[in-house]
Design an enzyme around this catalytic site. Structure first.
Site, PDB file in Angstrom:
ATOM      1  N   GLU A 101      -5.212   1.027   2.748  1.00  0.00           N
ATOM      2  CA  GLU A 101      -5.043  -0.025   3.701  1.00  0.00           C
ATOM      3  C   GLU A 101      -4.747   0.473   5.136  1.00  0.00           C
ATOM      4  OE1 GLU A 101      -2.852  -2.888   6.116  1.00  0.00           O
ATOM      5  OE2 GLU A 101      -2.573  -0.753   5.914  1.00  0.00           O
ATOM      6  N   GLU A 131       4.318  -6.128   4.511  1.00  0.00           N
ATOM      7  CA  GLU A 131       3.921  -5.597   5.792  1.00  0.00           C
ATOM      8  C   GLU A 131       5.297  -5.696   6.624  1.00  0.00           C
ATOM      9  OE1 GLU A 131       1.698  -3.890   7.011  1.00  0.00           O
ATOM     10  OE2 GLU A 131       0.391  -3.814   5.296  1.00  0.00           O
ATOM     11  N   HIS A 174       4.144   3.752  12.706  1.00  0.00           N
ATOM     12  CA  HIS A 174       2.806   4.672  13.074  1.00  0.00           C
ATOM     13  C   HIS A 174       3.522   5.491  14.426  1.00  0.00           C
ATOM     14  CE1 HIS A 174      -0.751   2.078  11.516  1.00  0.00           C
ATOM     15  NE2 HIS A 174       0.228   1.891  10.694  1.00  0.00           N
ATOM     16  N   ASP A 186      -0.638   4.253   0.820  1.00  0.00           N
ATOM     17  CA  ASP A 186      -1.274   5.091   1.860  1.00  0.00           C
ATOM     18  C   ASP A 186      -0.649   5.055   3.109  1.00  0.00           C
ATOM     19  OD1 ASP A 186      -2.391   2.536   1.866  1.00  0.00           O
ATOM     20  OD2 ASP A 186      -4.017   3.618   3.441  1.00  0.00           O
ATOM     21  N   ASP A 237       6.224   1.556   6.923  1.00  0.00           N
ATOM     22  CA  ASP A 237       4.828   1.148   6.903  1.00  0.00           C
ATOM     23  C   ASP A 237       4.166   1.834   5.819  1.00  0.00           C
ATOM     24  OD1 ASP A 237       2.614  -0.497   6.986  1.00  0.00           O
ATOM     25  OD2 ASP A 237       2.088   0.366   8.988  1.00  0.00           O
ATOM     26  N   HIS A 250       0.846  -1.227   0.015  1.00  0.00           N
ATOM     27  CA  HIS A 250      -0.070  -0.032   0.171  1.00  0.00           C
ATOM     28  C   HIS A 250       0.828   1.376   0.018  1.00  0.00           C
ATOM     29  CE1 HIS A 250       0.391   0.960   4.318  1.00  0.00           C
ATOM     30  NE2 HIS A 250       0.582  -0.549   4.572  1.00  0.00           N
TER      31      HIS A 250
END
Length: 378
Positions: A132, A161, A346, A73, A102, A71
């Site tokens: 995602e 991932e 994150h 995003d 990520d 992904h």
């Protein structure tokens, strides 16, 4: 040849917070087209969860068909970064920026790996979504529908991932638990606390419901999965008065479940408890994904062997952690997940170790070469 650090930096510079694309898929498409891939890109859905941009690219034809999924995003950056989260910056041997781990770094590493493998057999493809990190309503699910409509089905898929824990290559995911959220509402009859016989306190009913479901032992786990787990994540009454029995009480719960359970069965069990304690109660539910397992075999061996050849590590096969788009892809082909170290995903000042980006490129190139044949350059 493609430098994975430079490509990761270009992707970081695109502030592609879900569902925004911000040019990220243009960067990916340009790189892939230069490598001989045929690229298809399309928009899906509308507000508030879209529109979302997705990309499918392929090189070669026929079988075997090896796919990489990822992904473009990212989650919102948040406040408190040392530098602009969308201005990639190198400090020491770390490349900082939102999405470095990520998972723009893994996407860049796979593209760089594809550049190094020439004359491969069969089909090599990339399945890249811009949805995602968000609701995932218009992302990989839409891509799978697009592929199905054209008769495209990979034989196996690797999702990039960030699965590594302490060191790159120490963990790959061969499955994931399922997840279901439920919203319980128990209506009552409002009244004065001094006259409880004239009211019906919904809090008492809700407490009994939650006490019963929290007492469940759903299962004891199995060889690959930990026990399924139910957690109450919110209780709300919203009663500002001290002398009023409220008219309604609400709770939210989440169940992370292994492959011995099914989401709808769990919803039905909770509804039965709610109906028994509160006949007028309601349960709204959303299954984020069912549990899945790719039994150890050809695909996991392909990945673990490549990791061992590059790093010397014997990767652990795991099903821990949250959900990913592998939950959708597992319905069409065997799928495993492997990527960078996840310590900063994150988080503020997210960063990837530059040596890890190069090593991941080496591993991905090894996987492609052994999955499809062909020689490696450089």
């Amino acid at each position: 040849m493609i430098d994975p650090v430079a490509l990761t930096s270009r992707l970081i510079a695109c502030p592609s917070v879900t569902p925004a694309d911000a040019g990220a898929l243009d960067v990916i498409a340009e790189a892939l087209e230069e490598l001989g891939f045929t690229v298809h890109s399309f928009w899906e859905g509308g507000p508030p969860d879209g529109p979302v941009r997705n990309l499918f690219a392929s090189r070669g034809e026929g079988g075997p068909h090896f796919a990489f999924a990822g992904h473009s995003d990212v989650v919102p950056a948040g406040e408190g970064w040392a530098t602009d989260p969308f201005e990639p910056i190198v400090r020491g041997d770390l490349l900082h920026g939102r999405g470095a781990v990520d998972m723009k770094g893994a996407v860049a590493a796979f593209i760089a790996a594809a550049a190094r493998v020439s004359n491969h057999q069969g089909t090599l493809s990339l399945i890249i979504t811009g949805d995602e990190e968000g609701p995932a309503s218009h992302g990989t699910v839409a891509l799978i529908d697009w592929m199905d409509a054209r008769g495209i089905r990979p034989d196996m898929c690797l999702v990039g991932e960030p699965t590594s824990a302490a060191r790159l290559g120490d963990t790959i995911k061969i499955g994931r638990r399922g997840s279901v959220n439920m919203w319980i509402e128990v209506p009552g009859t409002q009244g004065h606390v001094a006259y409880p016989h004239l009211a019906d306190n919904p809090v008492s009913r809700l407490v009994r419901i939650l006490d019963e479901v929290k007492g469940w032992t759903l299962d004891t786990g199995n060889r690959w999965f930990q026990p399924s787990n139910l957690e109450v994540t919110d209780i709300a009454v919203g009663n500002p008065a001290t002398n009023v029995i409220p008219a309604a009480a609400r709770a939210r719960l989440n169940i992370r479940f292994n492959d011995e359970q099914r989401g709808q069965d769990l919803i039905d069990r909770v509804r039965e408890v709610v109906t028994r304690h509160a006949p007028r109660g309601t349960v709204e539910a959303k299954i984020s994904g069912e549990a899945f397992l790719t039994e150890p075999g050809t695909l996991s061996t392909l990945v673990t062997d490549a990791i061992r050849r590059t790093t010397g590590l014997d990767a652990e096969l795991s099903t821990s952690g949250g959900t990913s788009d592998a939950r959708f892809l597992s319905k069409i082909c065997p799928v495993v997940e492997f990527g960078l170290c996840n310590a900063t995903m994150h988080k503020l000042d997210e960063a990837v170790a530059i040596p890890d980006l190069h090593a991941l490129t080496d591993i991905y190139a090894d996987i492609i070469a052994h999955a499809l044949g062909g020689g490696q350059q450089g």
